[in-house]
Design an enzyme around this catalytic site. Structure first.
Site, mmCIF file in Angstrom:
data_model
loop_
_atom_site.group_PDB
_atom_site.id
_atom_site.type_symbol
_atom_site.label_atom_id
_atom_site.label_comp_id
_atom_site.label_asym_id
_atom_site.label_seq_id
_atom_site.Cartn_x
_atom_site.Cartn_y
_atom_site.Cartn_z
ATOM 1 N N GLU A 119 0.819 -1.211 0.000
ATOM 2 C CA GLU A 119 0.000 0.000 0.000
ATOM 3 C C GLU A 119 0.856 1.266 0.000
ATOM 4 O O GLU A 119 0.527 2.254 -0.657
ATOM 5 C CB GLU A 119 -0.949 0.005 1.210
ATOM 6 N N ASP A 260 -4.349 -9.953 -8.319
ATOM 7 C CA ASP A 260 -4.729 -9.044 -9.405
ATOM 8 C C ASP A 260 -3.618 -8.172 -9.973
ATOM 9 O O ASP A 260 -3.286 -8.242 -11.167
ATOM 10 C CB ASP A 260 -5.912 -8.171 -8.966
ATOM 11 N N GLU A 353 -18.420 -7.366 -2.913
ATOM 12 C CA GLU A 353 -17.062 -7.890 -2.860
ATOM 13 C C GLU A 353 -16.988 -9.295 -3.449
ATOM 14 O O GLU A 353 -16.050 -9.611 -4.174
ATOM 15 C CB GLU A 353 -16.544 -7.878 -1.419
ATOM 16 N N GLU A 374 -12.678 -0.470 -9.958
ATOM 17 C CA GLU A 374 -12.189 -1.351 -11.023
ATOM 18 C C GLU A 374 -13.111 -1.435 -12.241
ATOM 19 O O GLU A 374 -12.634 -1.437 -13.392
ATOM 20 C CB GLU A 374 -11.931 -2.753 -10.454
ATOM 21 N N THR A 477 -1.472 0.968 -10.133
ATOM 22 C CA THR A 477 -2.702 0.301 -9.718
ATOM 23 C C THR A 477 -3.533 1.145 -8.759
ATOM 24 O O THR A 477 -4.635 0.748 -8.373
ATOM 25 C CB THR A 477 -2.396 -1.087 -9.111
#
EC number: 3.2.1.-
Length: 577
Positions: A119, A260, A353, A374, A477
């Site tokens: 992160e 991902d 989710e 996304e 991302t």
């Protein structure tokens, strides 16, 4: 040489551009007022951003139900860093400049805090790098050596160096958490998710190219190669791995949570760096993913060694996949999968989710929607490729749903349960970094981010002239745009300077030889070779050129025999096509 280098940079950007369909076939066909929705998205941003400043700053995130703040990822004023480049995309130059000053004065990475390596990289390092590269466009007075130096670049480098101890493992795969003051804690778990290992190459390679320090790109590449080395015999990777022993702890293979952005960064790293190896890795994975996880344009979870279905679910994080497919030119498959995901959005007014595909409903305790970006991200990419009005309709539905369900007095709240619209007291920083940004770009076809290369800036660096802001931005991302041309601005390797000198000598030598050959043909008769020793290349100069032939010239993009050589107008041309 400078002009040739500039043209080479432009060629890179042109070659990597998505297809752009003719204007006029989209919004007008369905009567959707694009400008109106663009302004509603702008209003959404400021409603959230201003309440963060009023009620939560300097904490990481806003708690919109109680109108206060909380630290979540390391006490970096994270929402401010994450929102910075969005300010410029919305055209707010003055606030961008103010925030740059605030961050320089207020953010300290030398603190006793346990931080997520993943992160911190995507949000903090990525956000600072993007803001650094956009500073001049935002009217910030930059240093003489920019973009090869600058305060935001130094901050990004400092943050990244705090993460380097995590990579000191026998496998080169990083721990998931690091203490910013003391390094990796002695009792830290060695189990890290796949995405937490393979999501560094975009930011770390950019850092290495701008600063001249190869350590960042080196550790990112080593981690990527370690995952590749440990894939299963059928070509899949699992979800979590022990970074000490390289043993897979969670063996579910798919394209969603925990995996991902590893796949995303193979593609984006290949585009950013013009890297054959990274694209080859992804194309091999893509074959295995299609063979074992794809069913009727859905992607399931399977056992990584056997390929048997382990979870027949769609996760909201998987909705990035159609956008990634569009980057390699697989637009038809991307649209079919996108439409599957869009049906889920229509069913609930958001993406839960987890969604059980056979049952067509949510999964217990996974019914929430934390305003993730996304599906909107994929719509933005695909709209650039197709101009299909259905993609604008998703944007419209997202604006309507988020405003109706999630908007509260102090911002926008995470939706705890899409079935009854209960809310949670959190607004993640990615809402301003990604969700709002992709929505705005979907409705703003003329934004500078979508530049087709027709306009650009020429900047002078200590290493010569280079092109910037010509488009072709690569989003990390967390949706922080990186200008790929900037990676060619700060070359510091001496051998590259030598190669340019060799090329120039060779150029003038050829001109001279041509004149001499023409003259001597008339003197000595056709076919007779010149005898002047000046025209024979010296052994030493020949050695110099031969020893340099494997390094890339500054005059053009690196020339490589890609398996996917060029993404021209969205189509990937393979060697066997």
């Amino acid at each position: 040489a400078a002009m040739l280098r500039s043209l080479g940079s432009l060629f890179c950007l042109w070659a990597l551009r998505l297809p752009v369909a003719p204007a006029g076939s989209g919004a007008a066909a369905r009567g959707l007022d694009v400008a109106s929705y663009r302004e509603r998205v702008r209003a959404m941003f400021y409603h959230a951003y201003e309440h963060y400043l009023e009620s939560a700053f300097p904490y990481d995130e806003l708690r919109p139900l109680t109108c206060d703040g909380q630290d979540t990822w390391g006490s970096f004023s994270l929402t401010l860093i994450d929102a910075l480049d969005t300010l410029l995309i919305l055209g707010n130059v003055s606030e961008f400049q103010r925030v740059v000053n605030v961050l320089q004065e207020g953010v300290d990475f030398d603190v006793d805090v346990n931080a997520s390596v993943f992160e911190t990289n995507i949000r903090v390092v990525g956000g600072l790098l993007s803001a650094h590269l956009l500073s001049k466009k935002a009217g910030v007075e930059v240093e003489a050596g920019w973009p090869c130096s600058g305060p935001l670049l130094r901050m990004a480098e400092e943050a990244a160096r705090k993460l380097l101890p995590a990579f000191q493992t026998p496998t080169g795969m990083p721990y998931g958490t690091v203490n910013l003051l003391h390094g990796v804690n002695p009792g830290e778990t060695p189990v890290t998710c796949t995405a937490g290992i393979g999501t560094f190459i975009v930011e770390f390679a950019t850092l290495s190219h701008l600063t001249g320090d190869p350590v960042f790109e080196d550790v990112a590449r080593k981690a990527l190669k370690a995952l590749w080395k440990n894939r299963s015999d059928i070509g899949l990777v699992g979800n979590h791995i022990d970074v000490i022993t390289a043993k897979w702890v969670a063996q579910d293979a798919g394209i969603g949570a925990g995996v991902d952005s590893y796949f995303e960064y193979l593609v984006k790293g290949a585009i950013l760096l013009q890297d054959k190896e990274l694209m080859s890795m992804f194309l091999e994975y893509n074959k295995a993913i299609k063979n074992y996880t794809k069913f009727d344009d859905w992607y399931l979870w399977v056992q990584m060694y056997k390929g048997t279905v382990s979870m027949p679910v769609f996760q909201s994080l998987e909705a990035y996949w159609p956008g990634l497919q569009s980057l390699i030119g697989d637009v038809d498959n991307a649209m079919r999968t996108f439409l599957n995901y869009y049906t889920v959005w229509k069913q609930f007014g958001g993406l839960p989710e987890f969604y059980n595909i056979p049952q067509g409903y949510t999964v217990d305790k996974r019914e929430g929607y934390p305003l993730r970006p996304e599906l909107i991200e994929s719509a933005m990419y695909l709209y650039r490729a197709t101009r299909d009005p259905t993609l604008l309709e998703l944007g419209r539905d997202a604006v309507e749903s988020i405003e109706k369900i999630s908007k509260v007095d102090c911002g926008f709240a995470t939706i705890k349960d899409l079935r009854d619209h209960r809310l949670d007291n959190r607004m993640e920083s990615f809402f301003l970094a990604e969700t709002v940004k992709y929505l705005y770009l979907l409705f703003d076809p003329d934004n500078f981010i979508h530049n087709d290369g027709s306009v650009f800036d020429v900047v002078t660096t200590p290493y010569g002239e280079c092109i910037l802001n010509a488009g072709g931005f690569v989003f990390n991302t967390e949706a922080h745009p990186i200008d790929p041309a900037a990676l060619h601005c700060c070359r510091k390797r001496k051998e590259e300077q030598w190669e340019v000198e060799d090329l120039m000598r060779e150029f003038y030598s050829l001109k001279k030889t041509k004149k001499l050959t023409l003259k001597r043909t008339s003197d000595h008769g056709e076919g007779e070779s010149p005898k002047d020793p000046e025209d024979a290349p010296s052994e030493k100069s020949g050695e110099t050129r031969n020893s340099k032939k494997n390094s890339h010239s500054l005059l053009s993009c690196p020339s490589q025999s890609f398996n996917s050589k060029l993404a021209v107008l969205g189509q990937v041309f393979l060697d066997n096509t």
